[in-house]
Scaffold this motif. Structure first.
Motif, PDB file in Angstrom:
ATOM      1  N   UNK A  34     -18.076  -9.667 -12.402  1.00  0.00           N
ATOM      2  CA  UNK A  34     -17.252 -11.032 -11.779  1.00  0.00           C
ATOM      3  C   UNK A  34     -16.539 -10.625 -10.535  1.00  0.00           C
ATOM      4  N   UNK A  35     -16.934  -9.854  -9.675  1.00  0.00           N
ATOM      5  CA  UNK A  35     -16.450  -9.796  -8.315  1.00  0.00           C
ATOM      6  C   UNK A  35     -15.233  -8.698  -8.649  1.00  0.00           C
ATOM      7  N   UNK A  36     -15.085  -7.962  -9.654  1.00  0.00           N
ATOM      8  CA  UNK A  36     -14.052  -7.299  -9.659  1.00  0.00           C
ATOM      9  C   UNK A  36     -14.228  -5.785 -10.236  1.00  0.00           C
ATOM     10  N   UNK A  37     -13.422  -4.827 -10.163  1.00  0.00           N
ATOM     11  CA  UNK A  37     -13.740  -3.702 -10.980  1.00  0.00           C
ATOM     12  C   UNK A  37     -12.542  -3.385 -11.871  1.00  0.00           C
ATOM     13  N   UNK A  38     -11.669  -4.248 -12.097  1.00  0.00           N
ATOM     14  CA  UNK A  38     -10.496  -4.095 -12.869  1.00  0.00           C
ATOM     15  C   UNK A  38     -10.938  -3.733 -14.205  1.00  0.00           C
ATOM     16  N   UNK A  39     -11.989  -4.430 -14.778  1.00  0.00           N
ATOM     17  CA  UNK A  39     -12.369  -3.726 -16.186  1.00  0.00           C
ATOM     18  C   UNK A  39     -13.459  -2.887 -15.832  1.00  0.00           C
ATOM     19  N   UNK A  40     -13.623  -1.851 -16.618  1.00  0.00           N
ATOM     20  CA  UNK A  40     -14.666  -0.765 -16.292  1.00  0.00           C
ATOM     21  C   UNK A  40     -16.041  -1.286 -17.089  1.00  0.00           C
ATOM     22  N   UNK A  41     -15.772  -2.092 -18.078  1.00  0.00           N
ATOM     23  CA  UNK A  41     -16.780  -2.759 -18.856  1.00  0.00           C
ATOM     24  C   UNK A  41     -16.349  -4.118 -19.467  1.00  0.00           C
ATOM     25  N   UNK A  42     -17.259  -5.063 -19.587  1.00  0.00           N
ATOM     26  CA  UNK A  42     -17.364  -6.290 -19.962  1.00  0.00           C
ATOM     27  C   UNK A  42     -18.679  -6.905 -20.486  1.00  0.00           C
ATOM     28  N   UNK A  43     -18.221  -7.895 -21.497  1.00  0.00           N
ATOM     29  CA  UNK A  43     -19.351  -8.701 -22.070  1.00  0.00           C
ATOM     30  C   UNK A  43     -19.570  -9.888 -21.219  1.00  0.00           C
ATOM     31  N   UNK A  44     -20.843  -9.950 -20.670  1.00  0.00           N
ATOM     32  CA  UNK A  44     -20.981 -11.083 -19.665  1.00  0.00           C
ATOM     33  C   UNK A  44     -22.277 -11.858 -20.165  1.00  0.00           C
ATOM     34  N   UNK A  45     -22.406 -13.044 -19.634  1.00  0.00           N
ATOM     35  CA  UNK A  45     -23.498 -13.863 -19.812  1.00  0.00           C
ATOM     36  C   UNK A  45     -23.651 -15.132 -18.965  1.00  0.00           C
ATOM     37  N   UNK A  46     -24.857 -15.741 -18.885  1.00  0.00           N
ATOM     38  CA  UNK A  46     -25.127 -16.539 -17.966  1.00  0.00           C
ATOM     39  C   UNK A  46     -24.348 -17.765 -17.969  1.00  0.00           C
ATOM     40  N   UNK A  47     -24.395 -18.127 -19.442  1.00  0.00           N
ATOM     41  CA  UNK A  47     -23.795 -19.560 -19.594  1.00  0.00           C
ATOM     42  C   UNK A  47     -22.266 -19.612 -19.220  1.00  0.00           C
ATOM     43  N   UNK A  48     -21.601 -18.600 -19.115  1.00  0.00           N
ATOM     44  CA  UNK A  48     -20.320 -18.499 -18.593  1.00  0.00           C
ATOM     45  C   UNK A  48     -20.014 -18.232 -17.002  1.00  0.00           C
ATOM     46  N   UNK A  49     -21.032 -18.262 -16.476  1.00  0.00           N
ATOM     47  CA  UNK A  49     -21.398 -18.347 -14.862  1.00  0.00           C
ATOM     48  C   UNK A  49     -21.269 -16.784 -14.357  1.00  0.00           C
ATOM     49  N   UNK A  50     -21.080 -15.906 -15.257  1.00  0.00           N
ATOM     50  CA  UNK A  50     -20.818 -14.437 -15.098  1.00  0.00           C
ATOM     51  C   UNK A  50     -21.914 -13.922 -14.058  1.00  0.00           C
ATOM     52  N   UNK A  51     -21.642 -12.819 -13.346  1.00  0.00           N
ATOM     53  CA  UNK A  51     -22.300 -12.219 -12.216  1.00  0.00           C
ATOM     54  C   UNK A  51     -22.147 -10.602 -12.224  1.00  0.00           C
ATOM     55  N   UNK A  52     -23.126 -10.037 -11.687  1.00  0.00           N
ATOM     56  CA  UNK A  52     -22.869  -8.656 -11.683  1.00  0.00           C
ATOM     57  C   UNK A  52     -23.243  -8.182 -10.097  1.00  0.00           C
ATOM     58  N   UNK A  53     -22.390  -7.365  -9.518  1.00  0.00           N
ATOM     59  CA  UNK A  53     -22.571  -6.895  -8.238  1.00  0.00           C
ATOM     60  C   UNK A  53     -23.120  -5.421  -8.297  1.00  0.00           C
ATOM     61  N   UNK A  54     -24.284  -5.147  -7.648  1.00  0.00           N
ATOM     62  CA  UNK A  54     -25.173  -3.872  -7.671  1.00  0.00           C
ATOM     63  C   UNK A  54     -25.367  -3.250  -6.342  1.00  0.00           C
ATOM     64  N   UNK A  55     -24.939  -2.101  -6.128  1.00  0.00           N
ATOM     65  CA  UNK A  55     -25.414  -1.200  -5.000  1.00  0.00           C
ATOM     66  C   UNK A  55     -26.629  -0.657  -5.253  1.00  0.00           C
ATOM     67  N   UNK A  56     -27.422  -1.168  -4.261  1.00  0.00           N
ATOM     68  CA  UNK A  56     -29.098  -0.737  -4.420  1.00  0.00           C
ATOM     69  C   UNK A  56     -29.143   0.634  -3.943  1.00  0.00           C
ATOM     70  N   UNK A  57     -30.251   1.222  -4.535  1.00  0.00           N
ATOM     71  CA  UNK A  57     -30.657   2.629  -4.086  1.00  0.00           C
ATOM     72  C   UNK A  57     -30.758   2.710  -2.598  1.00  0.00           C
ATOM     73  N   UNK A  58     -30.815   1.722  -1.985  1.00  0.00           N
ATOM     74  CA  UNK A  58     -31.017   1.659  -0.408  1.00  0.00           C
ATOM     75  C   UNK A  58     -29.878   1.314   0.310  1.00  0.00           C
TER      76      UNK A  58
END
Length: 104
Positions: free
Chosen positions: A28-52
């Motif tokens: 959810x656009x932050x690294x404040x929490x090192x883990x979190x429970x996420x779901x689509x219905x809440x509008x959550x998102x995950x940012x990923x650094x790709x292998x490239x």
């Protein structure tokens, strides 16, 4: 469906624009929490650094977590989280779902 995601976790993503392997860097656009429970219905998102080295954003349903130590024809597999699928694993390299008995 709610699922736990962790910063630094190895994942496979398929966000309709691109797909591939990467590492979770933000929840959810932050690294404040090192883990979190996420779901689509809440509008959550995950940012990923790709292998490239690119950064992509995906909904939780578009992110598959690695099934450590498990392979299918030598390729890594991820946990299948889609409740409509009758398989516990998905192999991105083979684009195939699989059962425990089919793993290497």
């Amino acid at each position: 469906m709610k699922r736990v995601f962790r910063i630094g976790e190895r994942v496979y993503y398929d966000n309709n624009e691109s797909n591939g392997w990467g590492t979770v860097i933000l929840l959810n656009r932050t690294d404040k929490h090192k883990e979190d429970i996420l779901c689509d219905e809440a509008g959550d998102n995950i940012t990923i650094k790709t292998d490239s080295g690119e950064k992509v954003t995906a909904a939780p349903s578009q992110v598959y977590t690695l099934a450590p130590g498990r392979t299918f024809f030598g390729e890594p597999v991820v946990w299948e989280h889609n409740p409509e699928k009758d398989y516990p694993f998905y192999c991105p390299a083979e684009d195939e779902n699989c059962y425990y008995c089919e793993l290497d």
